[in-house]
Design an enzyme around this catalytic site. Structure first.
Site, short mmCIF file in Angstrom:
data_model
loop_
_atom_site.label_atom_id
_atom_site.label_comp_id
_atom_site.label_asym_id
_atom_site.label_seq_id
_atom_site.Cartn_x
_atom_site.Cartn_y
_atom_site.Cartn_z
N LYS A 1 0.84 -1.21 0.00
CA LYS A 1 0.00 0.00 0.00
C LYS A 1 0.87 1.25 0.00
CE LYS A 1 -3.76 -2.64 1.90
NZ LYS A 1 -4.82 -2.92 2.89
N GLN B 1 -5.32 -2.05 9.17
CA GLN B 1 -5.15 -3.35 8.54
C GLN B 1 -5.74 -4.45 9.42
OE1 GLN B 1 -3.99 -3.60 5.47
NE2 GLN B 1 -3.90 -5.82 5.30
N ASP C 1 -11.63 1.92 3.06
CA ASP C 1 -11.91 0.48 2.89
C ASP C 1 -13.37 0.23 2.51
OD1 ASP C 1 -9.72 -1.26 3.31
OD2 ASP C 1 -9.76 -0.89 5.47
#
Ligand code: L34
Length: 287
Positions: free
Chosen positions: A53, A97, A120
């Site tokens: 990322k 995460q 997300d």
């Protein structure tokens, strides 16, 4: 021989396009988008994805701050950190995460991230918006899968799609996106009775179950489109592998995605897109 959709190549192309777009932002808005990624603990898989990322952010020209915390961090401290980032006007996207250590509630963490910064698409309000056909941030992996299908020229409309897996991150939202593209969707899982009979009926098969070689050749009909969302370690070779027995299934499939180099890179690519989207929503509101 199946057509192999390279998520690696497609994501590289899309990232170049985003790079050109982001290059226009400093003049227009005075700065570039800023994504903050929080990683709790040292899980090697998570470390690798979070590194991916950060690398993608660099390619696209997005500012990335990765905050690493030990797995002993308390839930309260993590929630406090998220609140601070919510209040920080220079932060456009926040991603924690997953998975998190057991003493921290993932539900609480996800709900604490400001909806406007939820790159997300996991926040309950974002999920509700998705299922109610309202404006929302689309979750990265499902969004990436639809992009891959379209790029490969797969017609989704009218097809029988079977999704194996019912997680909040992949199975459920990808089913909804396929439904919105007018596929007829069956959601199957590890407890589905006579799963091979169900999957053999699929014209599009999406597998997100997290077990190496779970999908064998007898489960796939000739000419099916096979999307492999799994990222596992092959217990024999230790190498990265998907949920599909690739060597056995590829000859039967018309289109297939590889692991590595398939859905994974597309997930990260869509995260970049979502970060730009959240940034632009905020900036356009301020103009
Ligand atoms: N909050 N947690 C949050 N958001 C996400 O979107 C994720 N996910 C999943 C796990 N937890 C998350 C990811 O980022 C899975 N995931 C993810 C992202 C990227 C890759 C795999 C999973 C990826 O890039 N895979 C590469 C191989 C990477 C390697 O070598 O380890 C591939 O080619 O498939």
């Amino acid at each position: 021989m199946a057509t192999v959709i390279s998520g690696k190549e497609l994501s590289a192309q899309l990232k170049e396009e985003m790079k050109a777009q982001v290059a226009t932002f400093p003049e227009k808005y005075g700065r570039v988008p800023h994504l903050v990624v929080i990683l709790v603990g040292e899980d090697p898989g998570s470390v690798s994805y979070v590194t991916g990322k950060a690398k993608a952010s660099e390619v696209v020209g997005i500012k990335n701050t990765t905050i690493r915390k030990p797995d002993t961090i308390s839930e309260a401290e993590l929630l406090g950190l998220i609140e601070e980032l919510n209040a920080d006007d220079t932060v456009d996207g926040i991603l924690v995460q997953l998975p998190l250590p057991k003493h921290i509630s993932e539900d609480k963490v996800i709900a604490t991230i400001a909806k406007e910064k939820d790159v997300d698409g996991f926040h309950p309000l974002n999920v509700a918006a998705l299922w109610q056909k309202q404006d929302c941030v689309l979750p990265c992996t499902p969004k990436g899968i639809i992009k891959m299908l379209k790029r490969a020229g797969v017609e989704i409309k009218g097809k029988r799609a079977v999704v194996i897996g019912r997680s909040n991150i992949v199975g459920l939202p990808v089913s909804k996106l396929l439904l919105d593209e007018n596929a007829t969707v069956t959601i199957a899982h590890s407890r589905t009775a006579d799963l091979p009979t169900v999957t053999r009926n699929a014209e599009i098969l999406v597998v997100a179950i997290g077990r190496p070689k779970f999908v064998t050749a007898d489960m796939v009909s000739e000419g099916a489109v096979v999307i492999d969302v799994g990222v596992n370690r092959d217990p024999e070779t230790g190498k990265l592998c998907g949920d599909v027995d690739y060597a056995a299934v590829e000859p039967k499939a018309s289109v297939i995605t590889p692991v590595p180099g398939g859905v994974g890179p597309m997930t990260i690519c869509c995260l970049m897109e979502n970060t730009i989207e959240c940034f632009l929503r905020k900036m356009d509101k301020q103009l």
